[in-house]
Design an enzyme around this catalytic site. Structure first.
Site, PDB file in Angstrom:
ATOM      1  N   CYS A  82       9.226-124.621 -28.340  1.00 47.64           N
ATOM      2  CA  CYS A  82       9.784-125.981 -28.409  1.00 47.64           C
ATOM      3  C   CYS A  82      10.858-126.191 -29.476  1.00 47.64           C
ATOM      4  O   CYS A  82      11.453-127.271 -29.519  1.00 47.64           O
ATOM      5  CB  CYS A  82       8.692-127.041 -28.593  1.00 47.64           C
ATOM      6  N   ASP A  83      11.103-125.238 -30.348  1.00 47.55           N
ATOM      7  CA  ASP A  83      12.180-125.377 -31.327  1.00 47.55           C
ATOM      8  C   ASP A  83      12.796-124.020 -31.623  1.00 47.55           C
ATOM      9  O   ASP A  83      13.086-123.678 -32.771  1.00 47.55           O
ATOM     10  CB  ASP A  83      11.672-126.034 -32.614  1.00 47.55           C
ATOM     11  N   PHE A  84      12.997-123.246 -30.555  1.00 46.29           N
ATOM     12  CA  PHE A  84      13.599-121.929 -30.722  1.00 46.29           C
ATOM     13  C   PHE A  84      15.083-122.108 -31.003  1.00 46.29           C
ATOM     14  O   PHE A  84      15.777-122.848 -30.308  1.00 46.29           O
ATOM     15  CB  PHE A  84      13.383-121.087 -29.459  1.00 46.29           C
TER      16      PHE A  84
ATOM     17  N   ASN B  44      15.139-120.009 -36.498  1.00 45.69           N
ATOM     18  CA  ASN B  44      13.729-119.675 -36.290  1.00 45.69           C
ATOM     19  C   ASN B  44      13.571-118.286 -35.681  1.00 45.69           C
ATOM     20  O   ASN B  44      12.553-117.990 -35.055  1.00 45.69           O
ATOM     21  CB  ASN B  44      13.047-120.721 -35.406  1.00 45.69           C
TER      22      ASN B  44
ATOM     23  N   THR C  12      15.437-129.675 -32.383  1.00 46.00           N
ATOM     24  CA  THR C  12      16.795-129.498 -32.869  1.00 46.00           C
ATOM     25  C   THR C  12      17.715-129.785 -31.686  1.00 46.00           C
ATOM     26  O   THR C  12      17.760-129.000 -30.740  1.00 46.00           O
ATOM     27  CB  THR C  12      17.001-128.065 -33.399  1.00 46.00           C
TER      28      THR C  12
END
Length: 176
Positions: free
Chosen positions: A47-49, A53, A92
């Site tokens: 969900c926030d790759f 990260n 993001t």
């Protein structure tokens, strides 16, 4: 916790404004896809790759970091979870799929979209949609410029990952 020797991909991308060599990028992209595929087979969506990260070690191994807002892809599993980090809306925007930025349920294809963005940035040194969030890129009818130096087959794989409509994207990282 593992001590990593190397650099986050956002730092690597800034250090190589024209993109890194396709051979080097290929190993990193494969490693990232394998890591996301591992999570996806266990029902987890990152969900926030994004480049910040993900990490490349000096040996060329890829590592995925910060599963802090990862969510269970299955509605039944998610309902059993007492805390849903996805409700924090800590996405993001420039790496979130259109569906995720509109509050949709997480799906492995959303990570594939972000993986396609990261792959594109590694190879070219730039975001395929000039940093625009997916919904803005879709509203403007944008399509990424092809990366001809990687060959037609690899470009088609990345291009499909970059589809702004989830139903046209690879369904999970293993397929990518």
């Amino acid at each position: 916790m593992e001590l990593l020797d190397g650099m986050p991909l956002d730092t690597l991308i800034r250090a190589e404004p024209g993109g890194i060599a396709p051979e080097r990028a290929r190993g990193i992209i494969r490693g990232l896809a394998a890591g996301l595929a591992y999570a996806h087979t266990r029902g987890i969506v990152h969900c926030d790759f994004k480049p910040g990260n993900a990490f490349a070690t000096r040996e060329g191994a890829a590592k995925i970091l910060d599963f802090g807002i990862a969510r269970l892809a299955s509605e039944a599993d998610r309902a059993a979870d007492a805390f849903d980090a996805g409700r924090l809306s800590a996405l993001t925007p420039r790496y979130a799929s259109r569906e995720m930025s509109q509050g949709g349920q997480p799906h492995p294809a959303d990570d594939v979209y972000a993986l396609g963005l990261v792959a594109y940035e590694l190879l070219s040194g730039r975001h395929p949609y000039a940093g625009l969030p997916a919904r803005d890129a879709a509203a403007r009818g944008l399509r990424p410029a092809p990366l001809k130096e990687i060959g037609r087959r690899r470009w088609r794989a990345i291009d499909r990952a970059l589809e702004l409509d989830r139903t046209r994207r690879w369904p999970h990282a293993q397929a990518f």
